[in-house]
Scaffold this active site. Structure first.
Site, PDB file in Angstrom:
ATOM      1  N   TYR A   3      64.104  31.739  -3.845  1.00  0.00           N
ATOM      2  CA  TYR A   3      64.385  30.313  -3.669  1.00  0.00           C
ATOM      3  C   TYR A   3      65.798  29.989  -4.156  1.00  0.00           C
ATOM      4  CZ  TYR A   3      63.985  25.262  -3.935  1.00  0.00           C
ATOM      5  OH  TYR A   3      64.206  23.924  -3.773  1.00  0.00           O
ATOM      6  N   GLY A   4      66.152  30.482  -5.325  1.00  0.00           N
ATOM      7  CA  GLY A   4      67.490  30.256  -5.864  1.00  0.00           C
ATOM      8  C   GLY A   4      68.578  30.861  -4.990  1.00  0.00           C
TER       9      GLY A   4
END
Length: 121
Positions: A3-4
């Site tokens: 996600y990051g």
């Protein structure tokens, strides 16, 4: 972790796109809406029991979907953003990303090239 990395890719891609649009009337910016409660992502990541336990904290630190939309709306319609391109916005203002990698022009260019190759451009 993934996600990051996807959020970092959004910032880098926006920077590359803005460079390519320079000199036109088109701008490209990216934003962080904040941590939003009551979304499908929130429900799947947190779970119902944990969500219940976090309720008191949610009201203090997290945003409602309406609050989270404000920066996107600001970037789309506010005259202050006219001509501003390649920036990262948070809470309706230009902000510094939380990692130095987000301002790495070489990495942004590599991402652009790989993306172009993957889609056949």
């Amino acid at each position: 972790v993934a996600y990051g990395q996807s959020k970092l890719a959004n910032i880098l891609f926006t920077r590359s796109l803005a460079k390519r649009l320079a000199g036109t009337s088109v701008i490209a910016n990216c934003l962080h809406p904040g941590v939003i409660t009551k979304t499908e992502l929130y429900r799947h990541l947190i779970g119902q029991i944990f969500s219940f336990l976090l309720m008191p904290i949610n009201f203090i630190f997290w945003k409602s979907p309406r609050e989270g939309a404000q920066t996107a709306i600001y970037c789309a319609v506010d005259e202050a953003v006219e001509g501003v391109s390649g920036k990262y916005f948070k809470d309706c203002k230009v902000a510094a990303p939380n990692t130095e990698a987000a301002v790495d022009d070489d990495m942004a260019e590599r991402l652009w090239k790989v993306s172009a190759e993957l889609v056949g451009l």
